[in-house]
Design a protein around this motif. Sequence first.
Motif, PDB file in Angstrom:
ATOM      1  N   VAL A   9      -0.372 -44.550 103.813  1.00  0.00           N
ATOM      2  CA  VAL A   9      -0.752 -43.283 103.182  1.00  0.00           C
ATOM      3  C   VAL A   9      -1.818 -43.538 102.107  1.00  0.00           C
ATOM      4  O   VAL A   9      -1.731 -44.497 101.348  1.00  0.00           O
ATOM      5  N   GLY A  10      -2.843 -42.674 102.086  1.00  0.00           N
ATOM      6  CA  GLY A  10      -3.910 -42.766 101.100  1.00  0.00           C
ATOM      7  C   GLY A  10      -5.142 -43.500 101.584  1.00  0.00           C
ATOM      8  O   GLY A  10      -6.201 -43.413 100.973  1.00  0.00           O
ATOM      9  N   ASN A  11      -5.041 -44.229 102.686  1.00  0.00           N
ATOM     10  CA  ASN A  11      -6.185 -44.972 103.218  1.00  0.00           C
ATOM     11  C   ASN A  11      -7.055 -44.095 104.112  1.00  0.00           C
ATOM     12  O   ASN A  11      -6.573 -43.168 104.757  1.00  0.00           O
ATOM     13  N   ILE A  12      -8.341 -44.439 104.139  1.00  0.00           N
ATOM     14  CA  ILE A  12      -9.302 -43.747 105.008  1.00  0.00           C
ATOM     15  C   ILE A  12      -9.866 -44.770 105.980  1.00  0.00           C
ATOM     16  O   ILE A  12     -10.296 -45.845 105.571  1.00  0.00           O
ATOM     17  N   VAL A  13      -9.843 -44.437 107.263  1.00  0.00           N
ATOM     18  CA  VAL A  13     -10.333 -45.327 108.313  1.00  0.00           C
ATOM     19  C   VAL A  13     -11.274 -44.559 109.236  1.00  0.00           C
ATOM     20  O   VAL A  13     -11.359 -43.339 109.175  1.00  0.00           O
ATOM     21  N   LYS A  14     -11.964 -45.298 110.086  1.00  0.00           N
ATOM     22  CA  LYS A  14     -12.838 -44.682 111.086  1.00  0.00           C
ATOM     23  C   LYS A  14     -12.283 -44.947 112.477  1.00  0.00           C
ATOM     24  O   LYS A  14     -11.794 -46.033 112.766  1.00  0.00           O
ATOM     25  N   VAL A  15     -12.375 -43.946 113.331  1.00  0.00           N
ATOM     26  CA  VAL A  15     -11.901 -44.080 114.712  1.00  0.00           C
ATOM     27  C   VAL A  15     -12.847 -44.997 115.470  1.00  0.00           C
ATOM     28  O   VAL A  15     -14.065 -44.821 115.454  1.00  0.00           O
ATOM     29  N   TYR A  16     -12.264 -45.989 116.142  1.00  0.00           N
ATOM     30  CA  TYR A  16     -13.053 -46.933 116.941  1.00  0.00           C
ATOM     31  C   TYR A  16     -12.937 -46.613 118.432  1.00  0.00           C
ATOM     32  O   TYR A  16     -13.914 -46.640 119.158  1.00  0.00           O
ATOM     33  N   ASN A  17     -11.708 -46.299 118.873  1.00  0.00           N
ATOM     34  CA  ASN A  17     -11.490 -46.050 120.296  1.00  0.00           C
ATOM     35  C   ASN A  17     -10.319 -45.096 120.487  1.00  0.00           C
ATOM     36  O   ASN A  17      -9.358 -45.131 119.727  1.00  0.00           O
ATOM     37  N   LEU A  18     -10.417 -44.275 121.512  1.00  0.00           N
ATOM     38  CA  LEU A  18      -9.361 -43.330 121.868  1.00  0.00           C
ATOM     39  C   LEU A  18      -8.917 -43.661 123.288  1.00  0.00           C
ATOM     40  O   LEU A  18      -9.682 -43.485 124.231  1.00  0.00           O
ATOM     41  N   SER A  19      -7.690 -44.180 123.443  1.00  0.00           N
ATOM     42  CA  SER A  19      -7.238 -44.611 124.766  1.00  0.00           C
ATOM     43  C   SER A  19      -6.293 -43.626 125.445  1.00  0.00           C
ATOM     44  O   SER A  19      -5.656 -43.968 126.426  1.00  0.00           O
ATOM     45  N   ALA A  20      -6.210 -42.408 124.941  1.00  0.00           N
ATOM     46  CA  ALA A  20      -5.384 -41.370 125.573  1.00  0.00           C
ATOM     47  C   ALA A  20      -6.024 -40.940 126.899  1.00  0.00           C
ATOM     48  O   ALA A  20      -7.213 -41.146 127.115  1.00  0.00           O
ATOM     49  N   LYS A  21      -5.230 -40.338 127.741  1.00  0.00           N
ATOM     50  CA  LYS A  21      -5.704 -39.894 129.050  1.00  0.00           C
ATOM     51  C   LYS A  21      -5.493 -38.393 129.235  1.00  0.00           C
ATOM     52  O   LYS A  21      -4.641 -37.789 128.603  1.00  0.00           O
ATOM     53  N   ASP A  22      -6.276 -37.817 130.121  1.00  0.00           N
ATOM     54  CA  ASP A  22      -6.123 -36.445 130.607  1.00  0.00           C
ATOM     55  C   ASP A  22      -5.984 -35.385 129.507  1.00  0.00           C
ATOM     56  O   ASP A  22      -6.829 -35.296 128.644  1.00  0.00           O
ATOM     57  N   LEU A  23      -4.907 -34.598 129.551  1.00  0.00           N
ATOM     58  CA  LEU A  23      -4.748 -33.464 128.640  1.00  0.00           C
ATOM     59  C   LEU A  23      -4.640 -33.893 127.183  1.00  0.00           C
ATOM     60  O   LEU A  23      -5.178 -33.221 126.301  1.00  0.00           O
ATOM     61  N   LEU A  24      -3.962 -34.995 126.917  1.00  0.00           N
ATOM     62  CA  LEU A  24      -3.834 -35.464 125.539  1.00  0.00           C
ATOM     63  C   LEU A  24      -5.193 -35.864 124.980  1.00  0.00           C
ATOM     64  O   LEU A  24      -5.524 -35.542 123.835  1.00  0.00           O
ATOM     65  N   LYS A  25      -5.998 -36.511 125.791  1.00  0.00           N
ATOM     66  CA  LYS A  25      -7.346 -36.896 125.343  1.00  0.00           C
ATOM     67  C   LYS A  25      -8.180 -35.654 125.041  1.00  0.00           C
ATOM     68  O   LYS A  25      -8.872 -35.596 124.027  1.00  0.00           O
ATOM     69  N   GLU A  26      -8.105 -34.652 125.902  1.00  0.00           N
ATOM     70  CA  GLU A  26      -8.838 -33.398 125.673  1.00  0.00           C
ATOM     71  C   GLU A  26      -8.391 -32.743 124.376  1.00  0.00           C
ATOM     72  O   GLU A  26      -9.207 -32.252 123.606  1.00  0.00           O
ATOM     73  N   ARG A  27      -7.068 -32.733 124.114  1.00  0.00           N
ATOM     74  CA  ARG A  27      -6.530 -32.128 122.894  1.00  0.00           C
ATOM     75  C   ARG A  27      -7.034 -32.869 121.659  1.00  0.00           C
ATOM     76  O   ARG A  27      -7.463 -32.248 120.682  1.00  0.00           O
ATOM     77  N   LEU A  28      -6.974 -34.188 121.688  1.00  0.00           N
ATOM     78  CA  LEU A  28      -7.418 -34.981 120.536  1.00  0.00           C
ATOM     79  C   LEU A  28      -8.912 -34.809 120.288  1.00  0.00           C
ATOM     80  O   LEU A  28      -9.353 -34.704 119.138  1.00  0.00           O
ATOM     81  N   LEU A  29      -9.698 -34.759 121.331  1.00  0.00           N
ATOM     82  CA  LEU A  29     -11.143 -34.531 121.183  1.00  0.00           C
ATOM     83  C   LEU A  29     -11.411 -33.143 120.613  1.00  0.00           C
ATOM     84  O   LEU A  29     -12.276 -32.966 119.756  1.00  0.00           O
TER      85      LEU A  29
END
Length: 73
Positions: A9-29
């Motif tokens: 908690v409190g840390n800030i990071v950058k997304v490097y890779n998204l390995s979700a598939k199909d509907l979950l990937k669409e939702r996250l995007l």
Amino acid sequence: MKKLYEIEVGNIVKVYNLSAKDLLKERLLALGLTKGVSVEVMRKGPKDNLTVYKIRGAMIALRKEEASLITVL
């Protein structure tokens, strides 16, 4: 590199890779989780199963299984 659920908690990071598939990937995007976006860990719920993240100014809650599909720097 770590998975998003491993960040404290409190840390800030950058997304490097998204390995979700199909509907979950669409939702996250659709929520704005794209490569290079900054994510701040706001707070963790009971048993660390649910975590609230700040992404592009919006507060978004993700389960541990969803956050484990996101690699961050």
